[in-house]
Scaffold this motif. Structure first.
Motif, short mmCIF file in Angstrom:
data_model
loop_
_atom_site.label_atom_id
_atom_site.label_comp_id
_atom_site.label_asym_id
_atom_site.label_seq_id
_atom_site.Cartn_x
_atom_site.Cartn_y
_atom_site.Cartn_z
N GLU A 80 0.86 -1.18 0.00
CA GLU A 80 0.00 0.00 0.00
C GLU A 80 0.89 1.23 0.00
O GLU A 80 2.05 1.15 0.40
CB GLU A 80 -0.95 0.01 1.20
CG GLU A 80 -0.26 0.18 2.53
CD GLU A 80 -1.24 0.16 3.70
OE1 GLU A 80 -2.39 -0.24 3.53
OE2 GLU A 80 -0.81 0.54 4.80
N PRO A 81 0.37 2.37 -0.45
CA PRO A 81 1.18 3.59 -0.44
C PRO A 81 1.65 3.92 0.97
O PRO A 81 0.92 3.74 1.94
CB PRO A 81 0.21 4.66 -0.96
CG PRO A 81 -0.86 3.91 -1.68
CD PRO A 81 -0.97 2.58 -0.98
N ALA A 82 2.85 4.45 1.06
CA ALA A 82 3.43 4.81 2.36
C ALA A 82 2.59 5.85 3.08
O ALA A 82 2.60 5.91 4.31
CB ALA A 82 4.86 5.32 2.18
N GLU A 83 1.83 6.63 2.33
CA GLU A 83 0.99 7.66 2.95
C GLU A 83 -0.10 7.05 3.82
O GLU A 83 -0.68 7.73 4.66
CB GLU A 83 0.34 8.54 1.86
CG GLU A 83 1.32 9.38 1.09
CD GLU A 83 2.01 8.63 -0.05
OE1 GLU A 83 2.90 9.22 -0.67
OE2 GLU A 83 1.69 7.45 -0.31
N LYS A 84 -0.39 5.77 3.64
CA LYS A 84 -1.40 5.11 4.46
C LYS A 84 -0.81 4.54 5.75
O LYS A 84 -1.49 3.83 6.48
CB LYS A 84 -2.06 3.97 3.67
CG LYS A 84 -2.97 4.46 2.58
CD LYS A 84 -3.73 3.30 1.99
CE LYS A 84 -4.76 3.79 1.00
NZ LYS A 84 -5.56 2.68 0.48
N MET A 85 0.44 4.88 6.04
CA MET A 85 1.12 4.37 7.24
C MET A 85 0.30 4.72 8.49
O MET A 85 -0.22 5.83 8.59
CB MET A 85 2.51 5.00 7.35
CG MET A 85 3.31 4.52 8.54
SD MET A 85 4.93 5.29 8.60
CE MET A 85 4.52 6.85 9.36
N PRO A 86 0.20 3.82 9.42
CA PRO A 86 -0.52 4.11 10.67
C PRO A 86 0.12 5.29 11.39
O PRO A 86 1.32 5.54 11.26
CB PRO A 86 -0.35 2.84 11.50
CG PRO A 86 0.09 1.79 10.56
CD PRO A 86 0.76 2.48 9.40
#
Length: 129
Positions: A80-86
């Motif tokens: 998934e895109p890194a921008e979706k990191m928790p």
């Protein structure tokens, strides 16, 4: 005793999962408008090597899949895109200190929770005499 599994089906599933991982990573590169050359420069490798990775010709995942198959493990990957990191920061700091003929290694991890609290732990190992 665990149920028996079909070795061929497990192999197919694991190698298909690896193929899907490569497709997802190529899609991610393309979504970010990166060429193979751009990625190669960021990774410090040649464009040809990036091409080999993307075409599954490096063997990067083959040995891992062989291992998983032999131990009867089904492997899946998630991209998934890194921008979706928790939310929260996760990191590890390794400190190495030498005392006479032994070495002490410490590792610390920390994360920030949604409510702003910090949680963490430290582990220390003594290696040597």
């Amino acid at each position: 005793m665990a149920d028996a599994y079909d070795y061929r089906e497990l192999a197919f599933d694991n190698y298909e999962s690896a193929h899907e991982l490569l497709r997802a990573l190529v899609s991610m590169r393309e979504m970010r408008h990166m060429s193979q050359q751009d990625l190669a420069e960021e990774m410090g490798v040649t464009q040809g090597y990036v091409s080999q990775i993307e075409n599954g010709r490096t063997g990067l995942l083959d040995r891992l899949n062989d291992y998983a198959i032999e131990v009867g493990a089904r492997v899946t990957y998630h991209v998934e895109p890194a921008e979706k990191m928790p939310k929260g920061r996760r990191y590890t700091t390794i400190r190495v200190g030498e005392l006479e003929h032994s070495m002490t290694v410490s590792a610390f991890w920390s994360t920030s929770t949604d409510d702003g609290r910090h949680e963490g732990a430290e582990t220390t190992w003594k290696v040597g005499r």
